[in-house]
Design an enzyme around this catalytic site. Structure first.
Site, PDB file in Angstrom:
ATOM      1  CB  CYS A 210      -0.951   0.227   1.131  1.00 54.80           C
ATOM      2  SG  CYS A 210      -0.090   0.069   2.699  1.00 54.80           S
ATOM      3  CB  CYS A 232      -2.024  -3.345   4.517  1.00 64.92           C
ATOM      4  SG  CYS A 232      -0.275  -3.589   4.028  1.00 64.92           S
ATOM      5  CG  ASP A 357      26.957   9.016  -8.105  1.00 60.55           C
ATOM      6  OD1 ASP A 357      27.450  10.082  -7.372  1.00 60.55           O
ATOM      7  OD2 ASP A 357      25.576   8.911  -8.159  1.00 60.55           O
TER       8      ASP A 357
END
Length: 449
Positions: A210, A232, A357
């Site tokens: 959810c 939930c 990175d």
């Protein structure tokens, strides 16, 4: 075996012999050549082995080492890849080096496998167990975000549907998908239930059903803990193996209980207790007793760049690999256990093996360094200027900062440090460079290959 497979093994072993004899190398190239000749050579090499694969973002190397030493307590023929060569070619080289067609006893291979390489390995090897340690943000230029990483692991496991997934149940992502494989979970049950949330700067805390933010009965670190969704029925699965107490932590060791029995490992940090728990779980699945498992823990050797202690004349260097925010923060937290005065050095490189990175350093909690009385902080490496800026932003006074253009200069500076202990944090190629220079100077015997 086909003629092609036999030729691949012959060429691979011959290359390995030549490299070992003349260059002290031989970790990956033999496997690469063998696979060129016969892409299925790994299936030939591994056919007599029961295989356990250790994969995930952090903790693979120590979990593999602990599991290897645990299973050695019961089995005579246990193979592993101890040098960090965890991609397909390195694993082929491991089997080439240890190939023993005469051994009649049960043969077991404990393999550290790069999470992105799992799918290439399970194409040829069908393990009995796959251990999933965790999934954290790591080298995003190479792996992508955590859900992409986990999908690669799921796809790799799907090629070996009979392999039992032995997963860290405290990691929500490992309970987010329905898998073909049977699953067993390990985790922590060392605290009474309360109510808490993960730190706001934490990945992987959204409910897969959810998208609500997960809550925790307790949170060990990062997104790990006894999680549940308040909206939930998504929650942590039942654990088969659990840490039931954490008795003592210091900068050298950890004492804890698993399923009510005491254990000790000679490395520090809550994150390494997770690694020990994973190794314990494999040991129990192979029928070892808790006493045999502790004996295996005690015999495990120090691993390259993982709390590795190196003596340089009158200075004690503690070398730690850093590669992502979660791992870095766990290492910074270890400094809380240090009672003696210490200084800090950081080596930041951005080669492909490090991750090109380096923006992840801005998510590391370097601000915690300011909480310690540290007289000197040094930086080096290709991206030393950015590291220097990051530490200044974290609050390290400029007069305490030293910048060294090379690892050689950094090592030479150690003798001028005001403390006996120096904690060094370095990215992967930084660890390689440091160990190479230290080996050349005679401070350590073995290079990291």
């Amino acid at each position: 075996m086909s003629i092609r497979g036999a030729l691949a093994i012959t060429v691979g072993k011959g290359t390995q012999w030549a490299l070992r004899t003349f260059t002290n190398g031989g970790t990956s190239l033999p496997g690469k050549l063998a696979a060129k000749i016969d892409p299925a050579v790994l299936s030939h090499l591994a056919k007599d082995y029961e295989v356990v694969i250790i994969t995930g973002t952090n903790g693979k190397t120590l979990t593999t080492s602990l599991t290897y030493h645990v299973l050695q307590q019961k089995f005579n023929h246990v193979l592993t890849n101890p040098t960090g060569a965890n991609m397909e070619q390195g694993i082929i080289s491991t089997f080439l080096e240890k190939r023993d067609s005469k051994a009649n006893n049960k043969k077991i291979a404990i393999l550290e496998v790069d999470e992105a390489s799992l799918i290439h390995v399970t194409k040829y090897i069908k393990p009995s167990i796959i251990v999933n340690t965790n999934v954290f943000r790591d080298q995003m230029d190479r792996f992508g975000e955590i859900y992409t990483i986990y999908q690669k692991m799921v796809d790799g496991a799907a090629q070996a549907p009979n392999a039992t997934i032995l997963a860290n149940g405290d990691s929500p992502i490992f309970h987010s998908k329905d898998l073909k494989n049977p699953q067993i979970y390990f985790g922590f049950n060392h605290e009474k239930d309360g109510e808490t949330m993960a730190h706001y700067n934490t990945d992987g805390v959204l409910c897969p059903n959810c998208q609500s933010i997960l809550h925790y009965k307790f949170n060990t670190y990062a997104n790990l803990g006894k999680y549940y969704c308040p909206n939930c029925d998504f929650k942590r699965p039942e654990l088969k193996y659990a840490v039931t107490a954490v008795d003592h932590l210091d900068y050298q060791s950890s004492t804890f209980e698993i399923d009510g029995r005491p254990f000790k490992i000679n490395v520090a940090g809550l994150y390494n207790i997770y690694n020990a728990l994973a190794a314990y779980s494999v040991g129990r699945e192979f029928g070892l007793t808790p006493e045999e498992i502790q004996s295996g823990f005690s015999s495990a050797e120090q691993k390259f760049g993982r709390q590795e202690t190196i003596q340089i004349d009158n200075k004690t260097i503690v070398l730690n690999l850093i590669k992502n925010p979660v791992g870095l923060n766990q290492i910074i937290d270890l400094l809380d256990y240090e009672k003696d005065p210490f200084t800090v050095a950081v080596v930041l490189n951005d080669r492909p093996a490090d991750g090109t990175d380096v923006s992840w350093i801005w998510d590391g909690e370097f601000e915690k360094l300011v909480e310690h009385t540290i007289p000197s902080v040094s930086v080096s490496g290709i991206r030393r200027d950015e590291m220097n800026l990051r530490l200044k932003v974290a609050g390290i006074p400029e007069e305490k900062m030293n910048v060294y253009d090379s690892v050689n200069e950094l090592i030479e500076s150690f003798q001028q440090e005001p403390t006996e202990k120096i904690y060094v944090m370095a990215t992967y190629t930084g660890v390689l460079n440091l160990r190479k220079v230290l080996a050349d100077r005679g401070y350590i015997k073995e290079r990291m290959k």
